[in-house]
Design an enzyme around this catalytic site. Structure first.
Site, mmCIF file in Angstrom:
data_model
loop_
_atom_site.group_PDB
_atom_site.id
_atom_site.type_symbol
_atom_site.label_atom_id
_atom_site.label_comp_id
_atom_site.label_asym_id
_atom_site.label_seq_id
_atom_site.Cartn_x
_atom_site.Cartn_y
_atom_site.Cartn_z
ATOM 1 N N GLY A 10 0.862 -1.102 -0.115
ATOM 2 C CA GLY A 10 0.056 -0.081 -0.039
ATOM 3 C C GLY A 10 0.896 1.146 0.042
ATOM 4 N N SER A 12 1.754 3.258 -2.302
ATOM 5 C CA SER A 12 1.297 4.489 -3.105
ATOM 6 C C SER A 12 0.060 5.305 -2.248
ATOM 7 N N GLY A 13 -0.463 4.681 -1.029
ATOM 8 C CA GLY A 13 -1.660 5.137 -0.539
ATOM 9 C C GLY A 13 -1.023 6.219 0.601
ATOM 10 N N LEU A 64 -1.602 -8.211 -3.998
ATOM 11 C CA LEU A 64 -1.825 -8.744 -2.870
ATOM 12 C C LEU A 64 -2.664 -10.013 -3.143
ATOM 13 N N LEU A 85 -0.318 -2.645 4.586
ATOM 14 C CA LEU A 85 -1.425 -1.359 4.440
ATOM 15 C C LEU A 85 -2.033 -1.699 3.187
ATOM 16 N N ALA A 86 -1.994 -2.428 2.221
ATOM 17 C CA ALA A 86 -2.875 -2.593 0.816
ATOM 18 C C ALA A 86 -4.133 -2.987 1.330
ATOM 19 N N ALA A 87 -5.023 -2.227 0.765
ATOM 20 C CA ALA A 87 -6.502 -2.594 0.704
ATOM 21 C C ALA A 87 -7.295 -1.876 -0.020
ATOM 22 N N GLN A 88 -8.314 -2.354 -0.385
ATOM 23 C CA GLN A 88 -9.653 -1.468 -1.133
ATOM 24 C C GLN A 88 -10.197 -1.065 0.446
ATOM 25 N N THR A 130 -9.219 -1.715 11.486
ATOM 26 C CA THR A 130 -9.954 -0.720 11.415
ATOM 27 C C THR A 130 -10.988 -0.854 12.687
ATOM 28 N N GLU A 132 -13.783 0.244 11.774
ATOM 29 C CA GLU A 132 -14.895 -0.060 11.155
ATOM 30 C C GLU A 132 -15.538 -1.226 11.817
ATOM 31 N N TYR A 154 -16.603 -4.019 3.662
ATOM 32 C CA TYR A 154 -15.282 -3.750 4.162
ATOM 33 C C TYR A 154 -14.871 -3.988 5.531
ATOM 34 N N LYS A 158 -12.400 -7.112 6.779
ATOM 35 C CA LYS A 158 -11.193 -6.476 7.611
ATOM 36 C C LYS A 158 -11.086 -7.521 8.957
HETATM 37 P P1 NAP Z 1 -5.314 4.284 0.612
HETATM 38 O O1 NAP Z 1 -4.825 5.488 0.556
HETATM 39 O O2 NAP Z 1 -6.606 4.063 0.001
HETATM 40 O O3 NAP Z 1 -4.100 3.215 0.170
HETATM 41 C C1 NAP Z 1 -4.454 1.828 -0.017
HETATM 42 C C2 NAP Z 1 -3.207 1.235 -0.755
HETATM 43 O O4 NAP Z 1 -3.564 -0.100 -0.995
HETATM 44 C C3 NAP Z 1 -2.932 1.780 -2.110
HETATM 45 O O5 NAP Z 1 -1.598 2.094 -2.054
HETATM 46 C C4 NAP Z 1 -3.379 0.844 -3.167
HETATM 47 O O6 NAP Z 1 -2.778 0.902 -4.350
HETATM 48 C C5 NAP Z 1 -3.032 -0.319 -2.343
HETATM 49 N N1 NAP Z 1 -3.978 -1.611 -2.902
HETATM 50 C C6 NAP Z 1 -5.281 -1.721 -2.826
HETATM 51 N N2 NAP Z 1 -5.471 -2.895 -3.578
HETATM 52 C C7 NAP Z 1 -4.271 -3.524 -3.665
HETATM 53 C C8 NAP Z 1 -3.794 -4.726 -4.173
HETATM 54 N N3 NAP Z 1 -4.815 -5.665 -4.776
HETATM 55 N N4 NAP Z 1 -2.556 -5.118 -4.371
HETATM 56 C C9 NAP Z 1 -1.835 -4.408 -3.762
HETATM 57 N N5 NAP Z 1 -2.045 -3.286 -3.231
HETATM 58 C C10 NAP Z 1 -3.486 -2.638 -3.132
HETATM 59 O O7 NAP Z 1 -5.334 3.747 2.302
HETATM 60 P P2 NAP Z 1 -4.879 4.454 3.645
HETATM 61 O O8 NAP Z 1 -5.710 5.402 4.223
HETATM 62 O O9 NAP Z 1 -3.282 4.796 3.400
HETATM 63 O O10 NAP Z 1 -4.990 3.117 4.580
HETATM 64 C C11 NAP Z 1 -3.789 2.318 4.856
HETATM 65 C C12 NAP Z 1 -4.560 0.802 5.074
HETATM 66 O O11 NAP Z 1 -4.991 1.221 6.493
HETATM 67 C C13 NAP Z 1 -5.600 0.232 4.530
HETATM 68 O O12 NAP Z 1 -5.647 -1.063 4.644
HETATM 69 C C14 NAP Z 1 -7.052 0.817 5.273
HETATM 70 O O13 NAP Z 1 -8.141 -0.127 5.027
HETATM 71 C C15 NAP Z 1 -6.439 0.980 6.595
HETATM 72 N N6 NAP Z 1 -7.160 1.798 7.535
HETATM 73 C C16 NAP Z 1 -7.053 3.044 7.224
HETATM 74 C C17 NAP Z 1 -7.670 4.063 8.074
HETATM 75 C C18 NAP Z 1 -7.818 5.558 7.849
HETATM 76 O O14 NAP Z 1 -8.763 6.053 8.411
HETATM 77 N N7 NAP Z 1 -6.938 6.154 6.570
HETATM 78 C C19 NAP Z 1 -8.223 3.625 9.276
HETATM 79 C C20 NAP Z 1 -8.090 2.255 9.642
HETATM 80 C C21 NAP Z 1 -7.386 1.309 8.815
HETATM 81 P P3 NAP Z 1 -3.087 1.653 -5.676
HETATM 82 O O15 NAP Z 1 -2.438 3.244 -5.458
HETATM 83 O O16 NAP Z 1 -2.609 1.011 -6.693
HETATM 84 O O17 NAP Z 1 -4.529 1.792 -5.581
HETATM 85 O O1 F7E Z 2 -16.780 8.591 5.481
HETATM 86 C C1 F7E Z 2 -20.067 10.309 5.937
HETATM 87 C C2 F7E Z 2 -20.119 8.848 5.807
HETATM 88 O O2 F7E Z 2 -15.657 7.817 3.542
HETATM 89 C C3 F7E Z 2 -16.787 9.172 6.960
HETATM 90 C C4 F7E Z 2 -11.694 4.723 5.777
HETATM 91 O O3 F7E Z 2 -10.215 5.277 5.958
HETATM 92 O O4 F7E Z 2 -12.047 5.214 8.020
HETATM 93 C C5 F7E Z 2 -12.655 5.525 6.775
HETATM 94 O O5 F7E Z 2 -13.908 4.978 6.411
HETATM 95 C C6 F7E Z 2 -18.173 9.440 7.188
HETATM 96 C C7 F7E Z 2 -19.242 8.278 7.070
HETATM 97 O O6 F7E Z 2 -14.702 7.341 5.941
HETATM 98 C C8 F7E Z 2 -19.951 11.800 2.864
HETATM 99 O O7 F7E Z 2 -21.367 8.166 5.656
HETATM 100 C C9 F7E Z 2 -21.274 11.792 4.666
HETATM 101 O O8 F7E Z 2 -20.308 8.363 8.101
HETATM 102 O O9 F7E Z 2 -14.443 9.495 5.014
HETATM 103 P P1 F7E Z 2 -15.302 8.391 5.180
HETATM 104 P P2 F7E Z 2 -15.172 6.062 6.612
HETATM 105 O O10 F7E Z 2 -16.303 5.544 5.923
HETATM 106 O O11 F7E Z 2 -15.261 6.376 8.134
HETATM 107 C C10 F7E Z 2 -12.074 3.798 8.339
HETATM 108 C C11 F7E Z 2 -11.857 3.846 9.994
HETATM 109 C C12 F7E Z 2 -11.324 3.051 7.623
HETATM 110 O O12 F7E Z 2 -10.939 1.914 7.802
HETATM 111 C C13 F7E Z 2 -11.647 3.171 6.174
HETATM 112 O O13 F7E Z 2 -10.719 2.523 5.401
HETATM 113 O O14 F7E Z 2 -18.667 10.424 6.465
HETATM 114 N N1 F7E Z 2 -20.340 10.947 4.551
HETATM 115 N N2 F7E Z 2 -21.104 12.558 3.182
HETATM 116 C C14 F7E Z 2 -19.496 10.873 3.421
HETATM 117 N N3 F7E Z 2 -18.709 10.113 3.206
HETATM 118 C C15 F7E Z 2 -17.843 10.490 1.922
HETATM 119 N N4 F7E Z 2 -16.888 9.407 1.693
HETATM 120 N N5 F7E Z 2 -18.477 11.167 1.124
HETATM 121 C C16 F7E Z 2 -19.471 11.945 1.352
HETATM 122 O O15 F7E Z 2 -19.968 12.792 0.414
#
Ligand code: NAP
Ligand code: F7E
Length: 341
Positions: A10, A12-13, A64, A85-88, A130, A132, A154, A158
């Site tokens: 992940g 690039s994320g 992955l 860190l890679a994920a959809q 997460t 979530e 999702y 996870k």
């Molecule tokens: P992000 O910006 O969406 O980055 C996800 C990364 O995963 C990207 O580099 C993407 O590559 C890569 N990826 C997706 N599918 C893949 C596959 N099949 N094989 C290899 N690589 C793949 O996510 P982030 O916010 O940095 O989060 C990092 C991790 O923490 C994720 O697992 C996410 O679910 C988890 N997480 C995030 C949060 C948050 O609030 N940010 C909270 C809790 C958990 P591409 O660039 O090619 O798409």
């Molecule tokens: O939504 C509301 C939406 O898409 C936050 C990921 O990193 O954190 C993230 O997941 C809230 C939700 O993040 C819009 O309904 C309202 O209640 O920014 P979000 P998320 O779904 O909380 C968790 C911890 C992860 O693990 C995930 O990978 O905001 N909301 N209006 C909206 N959300 C979006 N995206 N767009 C709107 O227009």
């Protein structure tokens, strides 16, 4: 002394870029694991000065869901630490692509764990779990003991990897940890997530480059921290004597509406609200112009209404000390957007 080698998937994320920067600062040899793309998508790494291969920084291809990719990379490098860190990662998309999401977020993680178990059992493994996974529990603050009740594909995907990570720790005695991270944001946050969408849109509206900001549910609560602080916690978890799982959060929670209000205040825009539900609007009090509208398309089939994490264990055991609060996070994201647009 020989340098530690870390693989980061992940890369690039959002988190990947900050974590790689941190590991390089800590004198690791870092391998950024990226999947093939039709376009170069390493702009976050580039903006941190990580463009070219050096003696400490290199790139490797990993998809992955392809076991051989994980196995070959791990058996060849036998890294000290592997951060997965890679994920959809977009919850809304997981409702439209549940099978794909499960392939990547569940089986992809199992590919990594099996590769470590078979080819490099000394490698420490970090899984990006997460908040979530909690869904909508009765508790108003969530910790490592709170029951999980996921309500999106999702979150279910996870939760599978959370349990597998724990299982590989218990059954095979591997060093495997889950970071149960609550929402964390930064100027690197993807455009579709609500914080980046709000800030980018408000900046563009302020500069007359966009007319409206369309949002979904304004009433959900999120516990938002800064990604820079959260990658510190990932690294700290991997330096402990014993592997364990940790909640990483701020302990504070705000609605989406609060986030809009605080961001617009920082941007010196005056927004007031009127109406309710789908008819609620946000308007500029100086011009009376409508700038925020609600659109059904941004609602989810099931919503996590309230997230607030208790980071006591991380603060006590990891001595984790976050530097940002919600206002300094907003300031960082707004400043970056103002510069960009
Ligand atoms: P992000 O910006 O969406 O980055 C996800 C990364 O995963 C990207 O580099 C993407 O590559 C890569 N990826 C997706 N599918 C893949 C596959 N099949 N094989 C290899 N690589 C793949 O996510 P982030 O916010 O940095 O989060 C990092 C991790 O923490 C994720 O697992 C996410 O679910 C988890 N997480 C995030 C949060 C948050 O609030 N940010 C909270 C809790 C958990 P591409 O660039 O090619 O798409
Ligand atoms: O939504 C509301 C939406 O898409 C936050 C990921 O990193 O954190 C993230 O997941 C809230 C939700 O993040 C819009 O309904 C309202 O209640 O920014 P979000 P998320 O779904 O909380 C968790 C911890 C992860 O693990 C995930 O990978 O905001 N909301 N209006 C909206 N959300 C979006 N995206 N767009 C709107 O227009």
């Amino acid at each position: 002394m020989k340098k530690k080698v870390a693989i980061v998937t992940g890369a690039s994320g959002q988190d990947g870029a900050y974590l790689i920067k941190l590991l390089l600062k800590k004198n690791y040899k870092v391998v950024a694991a990226l999947r093939r793309n039709s376009n170069i998508n390493t702009s976050r790494l580039t903006s941190l000065g990580l463009e070219h291969v050096t003696s400490n920084f290199s790139k490797a291809e990993i998809e992955l869901t392809e076991f051989t990719n994980c196995a070959n990379l791990i058996s060849k490098l036998k890294p000290s630490e592997f951060y997965n860190l890679a994920a959809q990662s977009f919850v809304k998309t997981s409702f439209d692509q549940p099978i794909y999401t499960t392939h990547v977020n569940s089986l992809g993680v199992l590919n990594c764990l099996e590769s470590i178990r078979n080819f490099s059992p000394k490698t420490k493994f970090y899984q990006a779990s997460t908040s979530e996974m909690y869904g909508n529990p009765i508790n108003k603050i969530m910790n490592e003991k709170t029951e999980f009740a996921p309500i999106s594909p999702y979150a279910v995907s996870k939760l599978y990897s959370y349990h597998m990570t724990k299982l590989y720790r218990q059954a095979y005695n591997l060093f495997c940890v889950n970071g149960i991270l609550f929402n964390h944001e930064s100027p690197f946050r993807g455009q579709e997530f609500v914080t980046q969408k709000i800030i980018t849109s408000l900046v563009k509206i302020k500069k007359n480059k966009q007319k409206f900001l369309l949002l979904g549910n304004l009433d959900s609560y999120r516990d938002w921290g800064h990604a820079k602080d959260y990658v510190d916690a990932m690294w700290l978890m991997m330096q402990q004597k014993k592997p364990s799982d940790y909640v990483i959060s701020t302990g504070k929670t705000y609605t989406i509406r609060d986030f809009v209000n605080r961001s617009s205040k920082y941007l010196k825009m005056n927004i007031a609200w009127k109406g309710s539900g789908l008819n609620e609007i946000g308007y500029d009090t100086r011009t009376n112009k409508e700038i925020i509208k609600i659109n059904k398309q941004f609602y989810r089939p099931a919503e996590v209404n309230y997230l607030r994490g208790d980071p006591t264990k991380a603060k006590k055991e990891l001595k984790w000390r976050p530097k940002y609060n919600l206002d300094s996070l907003i300031a960082d994201m707004c400043d970056a957007a103002l510069e960009k647009y």
